[in-house]
Design a protein around this motif. Structure first.
Motif, PDB file in Angstrom:
ATOM      1  N   THR A 131       7.311  15.626  46.058  1.00  0.00           N
ATOM      2  CA  THR A 131       7.643  14.260  46.456  1.00  0.00           C
ATOM      3  C   THR A 131       7.476  13.354  45.255  1.00  0.00           C
ATOM      4  OG1 THR A 131       6.822  14.671  48.701  1.00  0.00           O
ATOM      5  CG2 THR A 131       7.140  12.375  48.065  1.00  0.00           C
TER       6      THR A 131
ATOM      7  N   LYS B  67      10.686   6.512  47.654  1.00  0.00           N
ATOM      8  CA  LYS B  67      10.170   7.869  47.895  1.00  0.00           C
ATOM      9  C   LYS B  67      11.341   8.832  48.049  1.00  0.00           C
ATOM     10  CE  LYS B  67       7.590  10.433  51.457  1.00  0.00           C
ATOM     11  NZ  LYS B  67       6.851  10.302  52.740  1.00  0.00           N
ATOM     12  N   ASN B  68      11.165  10.017  47.476  1.00  0.00           N
ATOM     13  CA  ASN B  68      12.134  11.086  47.696  1.00  0.00           C
ATOM     14  C   ASN B  68      11.376  12.394  47.803  1.00  0.00           C
ATOM     15  OD1 ASN B  68      14.618  12.335  48.034  1.00  0.00           O
ATOM     16  ND2 ASN B  68      14.917  12.637  45.840  1.00  0.00           N
ATOM     17  N   GLU B  69      11.757  13.198  48.772  1.00  0.00           N
ATOM     18  CA  GLU B  69      11.006  14.415  49.071  1.00  0.00           C
ATOM     19  C   GLU B  69      11.923  15.633  49.024  1.00  0.00           C
ATOM     20  OE1 GLU B  69       8.896  13.715  52.627  1.00  0.00           O
ATOM     21  OE2 GLU B  69       7.881  15.649  52.661  1.00  0.00           O
ATOM     22  N   ASP B  70      11.411  16.722  48.472  1.00  0.00           N
ATOM     23  CA  ASP B  70      12.169  17.972  48.434  1.00  0.00           C
ATOM     24  C   ASP B  70      11.175  19.106  48.542  1.00  0.00           C
ATOM     25  OD1 ASP B  70      14.543  19.539  46.094  1.00  0.00           O
ATOM     26  OD2 ASP B  70      13.868  20.099  48.099  1.00  0.00           O
TER      27      ASP B  70
END
Lengths: 111, 117
Positions: free
Chosen positions: A63, A56-59
Motif C-alpha cells: 500500500t 492511497k493505493n493498494e495492491d
C-alpha cells in the motif's frame, strides 16, 4: 538539490511484521509517484504507483500512502516476507515527464 | 516476453579511455532511457529517446557522453574520454509509448557496471 529524499538508508523488520518505507519530496509540481524494487545485479522493477489526486493505493500486500500537504510518501508492506528483502526506490514525475529517484532504502526482512 | 538486454555487464577501464554500452529494449517499445546510478544514489536520467529522436538529454554531459538510437530499436551510449567520477551502473529502460501524457511503466535492464581506474 535532492528533490526526492529517502532518509533511511536501511531498515530491518521481522518476517510477518509491517515494513514502512518513507520518502519526502520538495517539488510541489510532482503529480505522480512510484515505488521500484531492486535486487542485487538486477535492474529496478516497478512495484506500485499513486497519482496526486489520490491519497492511497493498494495492491495485495503493498500500500502506498500520499500526504500532499506534508510532501510525504510511504510504502507499507504487510506482512513482510524474506523475499521482500531488496532496495526500494521512490520516484516522482511531473506530467509524465522524467522520473526523479530517491537514493533508496535497503529493506532486510529477517526470518 | 524478453526483457531489456544490456551488454557488457561489467567493464573496467582506465581514465581517459573510451567505453561503449549497448541496450536492446523490449520489442515494440518506442521509448528508451539511459540512466546513471552512482553508488548510494538513485538512478539519474541521462537521455530519453522516442523512436530514434531525442526527447530529453538535459542531464547528459555532452562534452564526453554521446548516445544514439539510429533505427529506433537498440541504442549505444558512449563515454569518451572517461573520468574517475563516471564509475557507476548504467541502466537502460524502455516503455511502450512514451510522451503519451500519462506515466508509463519503465522496464529496466540489469545494467552495466563501469569502473574507471
Amino acid at each position: 538539490d535532492q528533490q526526492v529524499k529517502q532518509n533511511s538508508p536501511s531498515l530491518s523488520v521481522q518476517e510477518g511484521r509491517i515494513s514502512i518505507l518513507n520518502c519526502d519530496y520538495t517539488n510541489s509540481m510532482f503529480d505522480y509517484f512510484l515505488w521500484y524494487k531492486k535486487y542485487p545485479a538486477e535492474g529496478p522493477t516497478f512495484l506500485i504507483s499513486i497519482s496526486s489526486i489520490k491519497d492511497k493505493n493498494e495492491d495485495g500486500r503493498f500500500t502506498v500512502f500520499l500526504n500532499k500537504s506534508a510532501k510525504h510518501l510511504s510504502l507499507h508492506i504487510v506482512p513482510s516476507q524474506p523475499g521482500d528483502s531488496a532496495v526500494y526506490f521512490c520516484a516522482a514525475s511531473v506530467s509524465a515527464r522524467q522520473l526523479t529517484f530517491g537514493s533508496g532504502t535497503q529493506l532486510t526482512v529477517l526470518p | 516476453e524478453a526483457g531489456v538486454a544490456q551488454s557488457p555487464r561489467y567493464k573496467i577501464i582506465e581514465k581517459r579511455q573510451s567505453v561503449a554500452f549497448w541496450c536492446n529494449p523490449i520489442s515494440g517499445h518506442a521509448t528508451l532511457y539511459w540512466y546513471q546510478q552512482i553508488l548510494g544514489q538513485g538512478p539519474k536520467l541521462l537521455i530519453q529517446f522516442q523512436n530514434n529522436g531525442v526527447v530529453d538529454d538535459s542531464q547528459l554531459p555532452k562534452d564526453r557522453f554521446s548516445a544514439e538510437r539510429l533505427k529506433g530499436v537498440d541504442s549505444t551510449l558512449k563515454i569518451q574520454p572517461a573520468k574517475l567520477e563516471d564509475s557507476a551502473v548504467y541502466l537502460c529502460a524502455s516503455s511502450l509509448l512514451g510522451g503519451a501524457g500519462f506515466q508509463e511503466t519503465q522496464y529496466f535492464g540489469p545494467g552495466t557496471r563501469l569502473l574507471v581506474l
